[in-house]
Design an enzyme around this catalytic site. Sequence first.
Site, mmCIF file in Angstrom:
data_model
loop_
_atom_site.group_PDB
_atom_site.id
_atom_site.type_symbol
_atom_site.label_atom_id
_atom_site.label_comp_id
_atom_site.label_asym_id
_atom_site.label_seq_id
_atom_site.Cartn_x
_atom_site.Cartn_y
_atom_site.Cartn_z
ATOM 1 N N ASP A 1 -5.256 -7.121 5.621
ATOM 2 C CA ASP A 1 -6.464 -6.370 5.305
ATOM 3 C C ASP A 1 -7.582 -7.358 4.959
ATOM 4 O OD1 ASP A 1 -8.092 -4.246 4.752
ATOM 5 O OD2 ASP A 1 -7.032 -3.583 2.957
ATOM 6 N N LYS B 1 3.453 -15.335 1.306
ATOM 7 C CA LYS B 1 3.447 -16.112 0.057
ATOM 8 C C LYS B 1 4.893 -16.304 -0.390
ATOM 9 C CE LYS B 1 0.410 -16.748 -2.698
ATOM 10 N NZ LYS B 1 -0.139 -18.053 -3.134
ATOM 11 N N ASP C 1 -2.749 -17.863 1.123
ATOM 12 C CA ASP C 1 -3.964 -18.346 0.443
ATOM 13 C C ASP C 1 -4.525 -19.572 1.172
ATOM 14 O OD1 ASP C 1 -1.653 -19.648 -0.378
ATOM 15 O OD2 ASP C 1 -2.405 -20.106 -2.375
ATOM 16 N N ASP D 1 -10.786 -9.036 7.636
ATOM 17 C CA ASP D 1 -12.211 -8.873 7.303
ATOM 18 C C ASP D 1 -12.905 -10.224 7.212
ATOM 19 O OD1 ASP D 1 -12.165 -6.158 7.328
ATOM 20 O OD2 ASP D 1 -12.696 -5.866 5.226
ATOM 21 N N TYR E 1 0.826 -1.217 0.000
ATOM 22 C CA TYR E 1 0.000 0.000 0.000
ATOM 23 C C TYR E 1 0.860 1.266 0.000
ATOM 24 C CZ TYR E 1 -4.030 -2.973 1.113
ATOM 25 O OH TYR E 1 -5.009 -3.925 1.071
#
Length: 367
Positions: free
Chosen positions: A248, A191, A224, A252, A140
């Site tokens: 992020d 990852k 993942d 959620d 980000y």
Amino acid sequence: MAHDLLLLAGDGIGPEVMGEVKKVIGWFNANGMDFAVEEDLVGGCAYDAHGQAVSDATMDKALRADAVLLGAVGGPKWDKVPYEVRPEAGLLRLRKDLELFANLRPAKCFDALADFSSLKRELIEGLDILIVRELTGGVYFGEPKEIRDLGNGQKRAIDTQVYDTYEIERIAAVAFDMARLRDNRVCSMEKRNVMRSGVLWNEVVTQVHQDRYGDVQLSHMLADAGGMQLVRAPKQFDVIVTDNLFGDMLSDVAAMLTGSLGMLPSASLGAPDAATGRRKALYEPVHGSAPDIAGQGKANPIACILSFAMALRYSFDAGEAADRLEKAVESVLAQGVRTGDLLGPNGGAAVSTAQMGDAIVAALGAN
Ligand code: NAD
């Protein structure tokens, strides 16, 4: 010594839910704890008063406080104010100036609300996990970050994932510290199979564990696969630590395991102070200012009350008081006390914001 707590109620339902937290603080002050509370403005109300979403004087108080508790900011009234002084700018300045690099989002299932989850009751009953997300680095913020015109009718969009060793070290330390206050297990997610930043993340977390946190159980999972496991068997986790982007999304996903927005607390922490060891900290509900119900006494104050429970646990070394407050919330829910957002498809009678707060304070005394 008194604990210095700065309350920034903000806009919309912020002052309503914060009013109930003040009752809870009053109960703890009457029962052996010592909170010195200051209150100030943030968001649209601060803009109305000072022309700024958070004033320098308020920032000074926030920097001095042991912890800051925020309600919510924003609302349609301020939709047209200049971008730099919009209500959210107050929140962003607090996070930036307090250097809050660690975001903590618990996902805890209260048994009485287990049927609110989109997952089967047996998968989430008793769920209590904490996602620790790196908040100030990664893709980000990394440079270059741009859309290039390639001159042949094509454009190229670039975001850059960057992590330095120190950024991974300090977020890993937060995760291990939090685990020690809970079930002492950390799962790190990245990852490393396709990202160099994942390789470094994995190496550094492993090193921090080896050097300083050998007593905590550490595991690694590809992010993942972690997403899949969160919805397949979420109770396997205690603390999950991950980067800004994966955090992020995963936080959620984890939040929705437990149902309503009115129930979700959060914390953002900075580095430990060299002298006191105390981390700068901002606690706030995940929800916004809910203009659609503001001023009507309908808001659920539990997310803000549970944010204060996080402050008890993570800023004030008061784990027992935090347990007591969480148990009070649990027992009120078990009695069937519900604000409108918790009624579900079968309806029923809703209590007001103040009645929910009063019920929780009464349960604190009865525990
Ligand atoms: P919101 O979270 O304010 O509301 C979403 C929905 O959930 C609404 O229907 C609302 O009534 C309901 N809701 C939220 N909290 C509730 C509670 N405690 N009890 C009962 N119901 C609750 O999100 P939004 O509508 O997208 O945003 C409204 C305003 O809040 C906007 O100005 C937005 O920018 C701001 N916002 C602020 C924050 C923050 O302060 N951290 C976070 C998100 C949104």
